[in-house]
Design a protein around this motif. Structure first.
Motif, PDB file in Angstrom:
ATOM      1  N   PRO A 730       8.299  -0.974  -1.527  1.00 32.91           N
ATOM      2  CA  PRO A 730       8.774  -0.175  -0.388  1.00 32.91           C
ATOM      3  C   PRO A 730       8.838  -0.980   0.902  1.00 32.91           C
ATOM      4  O   PRO A 730       9.727  -0.751   1.733  1.00 32.91           O
ATOM      5  N   ALA A 731       7.922  -1.925   1.090  1.00 29.52           N
ATOM      6  CA  ALA A 731       7.959  -2.739   2.309  1.00 29.52           C
ATOM      7  C   ALA A 731       9.194  -3.625   2.329  1.00 29.52           C
ATOM      8  O   ALA A 731       9.809  -3.842   3.384  1.00 29.52           O
ATOM      9  N   ALA A 732       9.575  -4.136   1.165  1.00 28.19           N
ATOM     10  CA  ALA A 732      10.784  -4.956   1.101  1.00 28.19           C
ATOM     11  C   ALA A 732      12.000  -4.137   1.483  1.00 28.19           C
ATOM     12  O   ALA A 732      12.876  -4.598   2.221  1.00 28.19           O
ATOM     13  N   TRP A 733      12.044  -2.886   0.977  1.00 27.26           N
ATOM     14  CA  TRP A 733      13.177  -2.013   1.360  1.00 27.26           C
ATOM     15  C   TRP A 733      13.175  -1.775   2.860  1.00 27.26           C
ATOM     16  O   TRP A 733      14.212  -1.853   3.524  1.00 27.26           O
ATOM     17  N   LEU A 734      12.010  -1.482   3.424  1.00 30.94           N
ATOM     18  CA  LEU A 734      11.934  -1.150   4.838  1.00 30.94           C
ATOM     19  C   LEU A 734      12.409  -2.314   5.696  1.00 30.94           C
ATOM     20  O   LEU A 734      13.162  -2.130   6.663  1.00 30.94           O
ATOM     21  N   HIS A 735      12.015  -3.531   5.360  1.00 31.11           N
ATOM     22  CA  HIS A 735      12.378  -4.674   6.192  1.00 31.11           C
ATOM     23  C   HIS A 735      13.863  -5.015   6.098  1.00 31.11           C
ATOM     24  O   HIS A 735      14.366  -5.784   6.920  1.00 31.11           O
ATOM     25  N   GLN A 736      14.549  -4.437   5.125  1.00 32.70           N
ATOM     26  CA  GLN A 736      16.000  -4.640   5.029  1.00 32.70           C
ATOM     27  C   GLN A 736      16.787  -3.708   5.942  1.00 32.70           C
ATOM     28  O   GLN A 736      17.994  -3.854   6.094  1.00 32.70           O
ATOM     29  N   GLN A 747       0.158  -2.873   9.986  1.00 31.69           N
ATOM     30  CA  GLN A 747       0.189  -2.450   8.597  1.00 31.69           C
ATOM     31  C   GLN A 747      -1.215  -2.169   8.093  1.00 31.69           C
ATOM     32  O   GLN A 747      -2.200  -2.668   8.624  1.00 31.69           O
ATOM     33  N   ALA A 748      -1.265  -1.358   7.046  1.00 31.60           N
ATOM     34  CA  ALA A 748      -2.527  -1.080   6.365  1.00 31.60           C
ATOM     35  C   ALA A 748      -2.228  -0.849   4.897  1.00 31.60           C
ATOM     36  O   ALA A 748      -1.214  -0.245   4.538  1.00 31.60           O
ATOM     37  N   HIS A 749      -3.093  -1.363   4.046  1.00 30.46           N
ATOM     38  CA  HIS A 749      -2.995  -1.166   2.607  1.00 30.46           C
ATOM     39  C   HIS A 749      -4.252  -0.459   2.137  1.00 30.46           C
ATOM     40  O   HIS A 749      -5.355  -0.815   2.513  1.00 30.46           O
ATOM     41  N   ALA A 750      -4.081   0.568   1.316  1.00 30.36           N
ATOM     42  CA  ALA A 750      -5.218   1.264   0.714  1.00 30.36           C
ATOM     43  C   ALA A 750      -4.856   1.498  -0.743  1.00 30.36           C
ATOM     44  O   ALA A 750      -4.154   2.456  -1.074  1.00 30.36           O
ATOM     45  N   GLY A 751      -5.307   0.580  -1.600  1.00 27.08           N
ATOM     46  CA  GLY A 751      -4.897   0.669  -2.994  1.00 27.08           C
ATOM     47  C   GLY A 751      -3.402   0.448  -3.097  1.00 27.08           C
ATOM     48  O   GLY A 751      -2.878  -0.571  -2.651  1.00 27.08           O
ATOM     49  N   GLN A 752      -2.713   1.415  -3.671  1.00 29.10           N
ATOM     50  CA  GLN A 752      -1.260   1.295  -3.824  1.00 29.10           C
ATOM     51  C   GLN A 752      -0.507   1.898  -2.648  1.00 29.10           C
ATOM     52  O   GLN A 752       0.717   1.919  -2.648  1.00 29.10           O
ATOM     53  N   GLN A 753      -1.215   2.425  -1.655  1.00 25.35           N
ATOM     54  CA  GLN A 753      -0.556   3.005  -0.491  1.00 25.35           C
ATOM     55  C   GLN A 753      -0.223   1.916   0.523  1.00 25.35           C
ATOM     56  O   GLN A 753      -0.947   0.925   0.646  1.00 25.35           O
ATOM     57  N   ARG A 754       0.864   2.121   1.255  1.00 25.26           N
ATOM     58  CA  ARG A 754       1.260   1.183   2.290  1.00 25.26           C
ATOM     59  C   ARG A 754       1.673   1.986   3.526  1.00 25.26           C
ATOM     60  O   ARG A 754       2.574   2.825   3.454  1.00 25.26           O
ATOM     61  N   PHE A 768       5.943   4.532   8.831  1.00 20.05           N
ATOM     62  CA  PHE A 768       6.326   4.531   7.418  1.00 20.05           C
ATOM     63  C   PHE A 768       5.061   4.635   6.570  1.00 20.05           C
ATOM     64  O   PHE A 768       4.087   3.901   6.779  1.00 20.05           O
ATOM     65  N   TYR A 769       5.076   5.553   5.606  1.00 14.21           N
ATOM     66  CA  TYR A 769       3.941   5.782   4.732  1.00 14.21           C
ATOM     67  C   TYR A 769       4.464   5.899   3.308  1.00 14.21           C
ATOM     68  O   TYR A 769       5.284   6.775   3.024  1.00 14.21           O
ATOM     69  N   ALA A 770       4.015   5.046   2.403  1.00 11.98           N
ATOM     70  CA  ALA A 770       4.547   5.038   1.045  1.00 11.98           C
ATOM     71  C   ALA A 770       3.419   4.863   0.033  1.00 11.98           C
ATOM     72  O   ALA A 770       2.370   4.283   0.330  1.00 11.98           O
ATOM     73  N   LEU A 799      -3.223   6.997  13.772  1.00 11.20           N
ATOM     74  CA  LEU A 799      -1.815   7.149  13.454  1.00 11.20           C
ATOM     75  C   LEU A 799      -1.442   6.355  12.210  1.00 11.20           C
ATOM     76  O   LEU A 799      -0.658   6.808  11.371  1.00 11.20           O
ATOM     77  N   LEU A 800      -2.022   5.201  12.074  1.00  9.70           N
ATOM     78  CA  LEU A 800      -1.758   4.397  10.883  1.00  9.70           C
ATOM     79  C   LEU A 800      -2.257   5.127   9.626  1.00  9.70           C
ATOM     80  O   LEU A 800      -1.666   5.013   8.554  1.00  9.70           O
ATOM     81  N   GLY A 801      -3.313   5.902   9.766  1.00 13.14           N
ATOM     82  CA  GLY A 801      -3.804   6.688   8.647  1.00 13.14           C
ATOM     83  C   GLY A 801      -2.993   7.941   8.383  1.00 13.14           C
ATOM     84  O   GLY A 801      -3.128   8.567   7.333  1.00 13.14           O
ATOM     85  N   GLY A 802      -2.174   8.342   9.359  1.00  7.07           N
ATOM     86  CA  GLY A 802      -1.286   9.485   9.155  1.00  7.07           C
ATOM     87  C   GLY A 802      -1.899  10.830   9.430  1.00  7.07           C
ATOM     88  O   GLY A 802      -1.282  11.857   9.138  1.00  7.07           O
ATOM     89  N   ARG A 803      -3.097  10.862  10.042  1.00 12.56           N
ATOM     90  CA  ARG A 803      -3.702  12.145  10.366  1.00 12.56           C
ATOM     91  C   ARG A 803      -4.726  11.951  11.484  1.00 12.56           C
ATOM     92  O   ARG A 803      -5.310  10.869  11.611  1.00 12.56           O
ATOM     93  N   PRO A 804      -4.959  12.967  12.299  1.00 11.55           N
ATOM     94  CA  PRO A 804      -5.894  12.827  13.415  1.00 11.55           C
ATOM     95  C   PRO A 804      -7.333  12.692  12.919  1.00 11.55           C
ATOM     96  O   PRO A 804      -7.667  13.117  11.820  1.00 11.55           O
ATOM     97  N   GLU A 805      -8.166  12.080  13.765  1.00  6.97           N
ATOM     98  CA  GLU A 805      -9.562  11.927  13.393  1.00  6.97           C
ATOM     99  C   GLU A 805     -10.282  13.267  13.368  1.00  6.97           C
ATOM    100  O   GLU A 805     -11.226  13.470  12.618  1.00  6.97           O
ATOM    101  N   GLN A 806      -9.822  14.198  14.194  1.00  8.67           N
ATOM    102  CA  GLN A 806     -10.405  15.535  14.230  1.00  8.67           C
ATOM    103  C   GLN A 806      -9.290  16.556  14.091  1.00  8.67           C
ATOM    104  O   GLN A 806      -8.126  16.283  14.351  1.00  8.67           O
ATOM    105  N   GLY A 807      -9.669  17.753  13.681  1.00 10.42           N
ATOM    106  CA  GLY A 807      -8.677  18.800  13.512  1.00 10.42           C
ATOM    107  C   GLY A 807      -8.246  18.916  12.064  1.00 10.42           C
ATOM    108  O   GLY A 807      -8.488  18.040  11.245  1.00 10.42           O
ATOM    109  N   GLU A 808      -7.595  20.027  11.753  1.00 10.71           N
ATOM    110  CA  GLU A 808      -7.200  20.313  10.386  1.00 10.71           C
ATOM    111  C   GLU A 808      -5.690  20.486  10.311  1.00 10.71           C
ATOM    112  O   GLU A 808      -5.050  20.997  11.229  1.00 10.71           O
TER     113      GLU A 808
END
Length: 867
Positions: A730-736, A747-754, A768-770, A799-808
């Protein structure tokens, strides 16, 4: 300022606050008494220039409005001179005002001299028109909305009114709350939101409605359900009863695939209750036997005498805001203005009124045939007004190709970019709701004013004015020399009464003498409006006089239903229709953020057994394929479907998703009488889509992705959100993608997430979150980041994690009126809110338009079962 909603045929009154352009329901309007659905409530958010066509264009170049109109007139004149008037066609829309429709019809049929003007109402109400004309001798809906409150039994057939006509539905809901003894019968192959109120739900075989009502007619004859006082007012009784004699209970049960007891429950209610109101919509009309389906319904109301009285009658729910106004002025290719036909006497009458010797003498091309004629090269010029046939027509890909090859395509539009406008040689900017000025007619024959209250953007012009200017350039100036829509309206009203003397149902001649001030102040009124009924008419046929020459209504023998069947290669039947918060091809509603929250990407509803048989589960991606093409979207499991059936909404276009035009899968089979396409029964198959990754992309500028298995777009405030699926890295696609090398990346990697964020000069440009699965991201949190100044390192990390530190997270929005999400509702249920009313008190959901109440009840029921 008072005006009228531009969406469905309910025709709700709207009030606008001039100071802040806020929208509310008009409490004095008899269609809605202050209620608005979520689409109507969001009308203020559709105003403005974003996405609008601002300037005329000729073959991609901006020109002046005069130059564009000169080109239209000159090229039309050349084509007519070389190939005759039959080489020209107009394709109009139920979104037009009556004044626009009248001018288009007058120009095409009265002066160009061909009847090749049809409308997207052909896809919506044409079968109902045929049914009414064959039964009553006139296209005249006999009922009014007050009947919803006064009926003993309401039969809802082929309509999910809870979503498609929500304000009328809420009137029915309130009536049933006040009178619990009222019974509701819902006839629909799938369990929809409307079934939540039903006492009886008949999940019949798709397309078998005509058999159910033919059996009811036979039952009425056998069980003493005939109103003997009606017989002197009916023709064809014996032949019609003889034709339905074979439709006994066993035959109906076999054809409809229903239990005997369920059928009898419906038939007995209809027979024994004095006031029965039948409501129907696209499930009846959009069929190869659509006209007969309509007459099957009209037959039972006529024979039982359940017509012309409060609380009873056959009541078709109009799909569009002004489909009925279009019918009044002859907007369909097989009719002339003022409900006249093509008899020599009527052609002569219209010619004398219009002072024209060019009036068309025969019906023109209906929608499917019209685009086929374009494809063959017989029609060389088409003017498309306010509609999107490259998406909405069956065999949409074929229609698009026909338009691509047509020598002259003129499109008058509000939106800058649509699937259809891509083929335009001339683009004319039309005025939108809030700018244009005229009248519309709703489902109950009520004429209401749609008033302009904001200045037109760019060079946008009224459709009637554009047409009149072209007519003047073609040499017909004296007949088209109007300066204001009032002048068009009073001519239309005068024609309705011209040599009428009660022979035609449509008569608004009492309005022909309105001054401009009276026109501006016109309050809603139901036709006929004439010397006999100067204040309008709420119901028709109370005297049992009809509009055939002998004054009688006609019963009509109906044919055997044409039932589509799956095949070995295409084992499922696809149904199409609307969803709650979207309208047609989303050119207006698709740009309103809160209207994209309920369902934000194309989806297919599948029965759990069918999904499992194809290796599919909730949230998976799949392709749906017919013999004509394929569609791509996300799977949603629906226990309300019968096995072997699936449902896909009609709304998504190439502007919002890669391959989601569902009508491209539908063959152009039509009712042979009405010409209305059968959009409801298409044999299809499923092919699971197995991408290597799925993801979310937020970016400020619209730039639709390429070379992906799937994408879908949701416009949000200041940013575009895409859901994506593809192969490889997915990163290769994004950079194109364009502009990526200009960004500063985090950037951040968590297992297979990017997860990747792109910044330009400290301003967030992309997020971008993939992952191999679709990541769970807090959409509101990410979207908000694009409207805020750069945050701290800690905020960037969140923001890189895709969710706020607090709140639901709120989850998928169920209540669009107040932005209440599914997870918040589930939490409230867990905390003790066990009724829709309790949820409304706690969260406000369901307290405005009420369209989300069926889903609230489903969540409550699911919670109860889980306990």
């Amino acid at each position: 300022m008072k005006t009228t909603c531009p969406y469905c045929g309910v025709g709700c009154g709207v009030e606008i606050d001039a100071a802040d352009r806020s929208v509310s329901g008009d409490r004095q309007h008899p269609a809605n008494f202050g209620r608005l659905c979520v689409k109507g409530s969001a009308l203020g958010e559709t105003l403005g220039q974003e996405g609008r066509l601002l300037w005329p264009q000729v073959r991609g170049q901006r020109v002046s409005i005069d130059r564009a109109l000169d080109v239209v007139a000159s090229e039309l004149q050349t084509i007519i001179a070389q190939h005759g008037p039959q080489a020209v066609a107009f394709y109009a829309s139920g979104q037009l005002l009556t004044e626009d429709y009248y001018v288009a019809n007058k120009l095409m049929k009265g002066f160009i001299g061909a009847a090749n003007i049809d409308t997207n109402s052909r896809l919506c109400m044409a079968s109902a028109v045929v049914g009414y004309k064959r039964a009553f001798g006139a296209d005249a809906v006999p009922c009014c909305y007050e009947d919803l409150e006064q009926a003993d039994v309401v039969v809802l057939v082929g309509s999910n009114a809870a979503w498609a006509h929500p304000v009328a539905w809420q009137r029915l809901v309130q009536a049933k709350q006040q009178r619990p003894e009222m019974k509701l019968v819902v006839i629909d192959p799938r369990r929809t939101a409307s079934c939540e109120l039903a006492d009886v739900h008949l999940a019949l075989r798709p397309g078998s409605d005509g058999a159910l009502f033919a059996g009811l007619l036979n039952w009425l004859a056998i069980q003493g359900g005939i109103d003997q006082t009606m017989l002197p007012h009916l023709a064809n009784v014996d032949s019609t009863l003889a034709a339905c004699a074979d439709w006994d209970l066993a035959a109906v049960a076999h054809t409809c695939q229903l239990a005997d007891a369920d059928i009898l429950a419906f038939w007995q209610l209809f027979t024994t209750q004095p006031r029965v109101l039948t409501l129907w919509c696209m499930g009846i009309n959009q069929s190869q036997t659509g006209s007969d389906n309509n007459n099957a319904i009209l037959n039972v109301h006529l024979l039982s005498g359940k017509i012309g009285r409060p609380g009873c009658g056959p009541f078709s729910l109009t799909g569009q805001p002004n489909a009925m106004g279009g019918r009044e002025v002859g907007g369909l290719a097989n009719q002339l203005a003022a409900h006249m036909g093509f008899s020599p006497q009527e052609v002569d009458r219209l010619g004398r009124f219009w002072h024209s010797d060019r009036v068309a003498h025969q019906p023109g091309l209906m929608a499917v045939d019209l685009f086929r004629a374009i494809e063959r090269g017989e029609v060389k010029a088409v003017w498309i007004m306010g509609t999107n046939p490259a998406v909405s027509m069956p065999e949409g890909n074929r229609v698009a190709e026909a338009l691509r090859r047509c020598p002259l395509v003129i499109v008058s539009e509000v939106s800058a970019v649509t699937d259809t406008s891509a083929f335009a040689d001339v683009l004319l900017p039309a005025q939108a709701w809030g700018e244009k000025n005229g009248t519309v007619t709703n489902s109950e024959r009520r004429i209401s004013r749609q008033r302009g209250f904001v200045a037109p953007v760019g060079e946008a012009k009224p459709d009637w004015w554009l047409l009149a200017q072209v007519a003047q350039r073609l040499g017909y100036g004296a007949a088209f020399d109007w300066q204001h829509p009032h002048e068009v309206f009073v001519e239309h009203a005068a024609l309705s009464g011209f040599e009428n003397a009660g022979s035609r149902a449509f008569d608004i001649s009492a309005l022909a003498t309105l001054s401009r001030e009276q026109y501006d102040q016109l309050t809603p009124v139901q036709w006929p409006v004439n010397a006999a009924a100067p204040h309008g008419s709420s119901r028709l046929f109370a005297t049992r006089h009809f509009y055939h020459p002998d004054g009688k209504a006609r019963l009509l023998p109906v044919g055997i239903p044409i039932l589509s069947s799956p095949t070995r290669h295409y084992p499922l039947l696809m149904n199409t229709g609307r969803i709650r918060d979207q309208w047609h091809t989303m050119t207006r509603t698709g740009n309103v953020t809160r209207l994209m929250q309920h369902y934000d990407e194309p989806f297919v509803l599948l029965h759990p057994h069918d999904a499992a048989a194809h290796g599919l589960g909730q949230g998976d991606l799949t392709r749906v394929q017919s013999t004509l093409g394929w569609w791509c979207g996300r799977v949603m499991i629906d226990h309300g479907l019968t096995r072997g059936q699936l449902f896909i909404p009609m709304h998504w276009t190439r502007q919002f998703s890669a391959q989601a035009n569902v009508d491209g899968l539908v063959a152009a089979r039509s009712c042979p009488v009405s010409g209305q396409p059968a959009l409801k029964q298409t044999a299809v198959r499923l092919q699971p889509l197995r991408p290597q990754w799925q993801g979310w992309l937020w970016q400020r500028a619209r730039c639709d992705p390429q070379q992906l298995d799937y994408w879908s777009r949701v416009p949000q405030s200041g940013v575009q959100r895409y859901v994506l699926a593809g192969q490889g890295d997915p990163a290769a696609w994004l950079h194109q993608q364009p502009g990526m090398d200009e960004l500063e990346w985090q950037q951040a990697h968590a297992g297979q997430q990017r997860h990747m964020l792109g910044w330009r000069d400290g301003v967030l440009e992309r997020a971008f979150y993939a992952a191999p699965w679709l990541p769970e991201i807090d959409h509101a949190f990410v979207a908000q980041a694009f409207s805020l100044p750069p945050g701290s390192a800690q905020q960037r990390h969140a923001l890189l994690g895709g969710r706020p530190e607090q709140g639901e997270s709120q989850g998928r929005t169920l209540c669009s009126c107040f932005g209440v999400g599914e997870l918040a509702i589930r939490r409230a249920i867990d905390q003790g809110c066990q009724t829709a009313a309790a949820l409304g008190a706690a969260l406000k959901c369901g307290t405005n338009c009420g369209s989300c109440i069926p889903e609230l009840k489903q969540l409550i029921a699911a919670h109860t079962v889980a306990q």
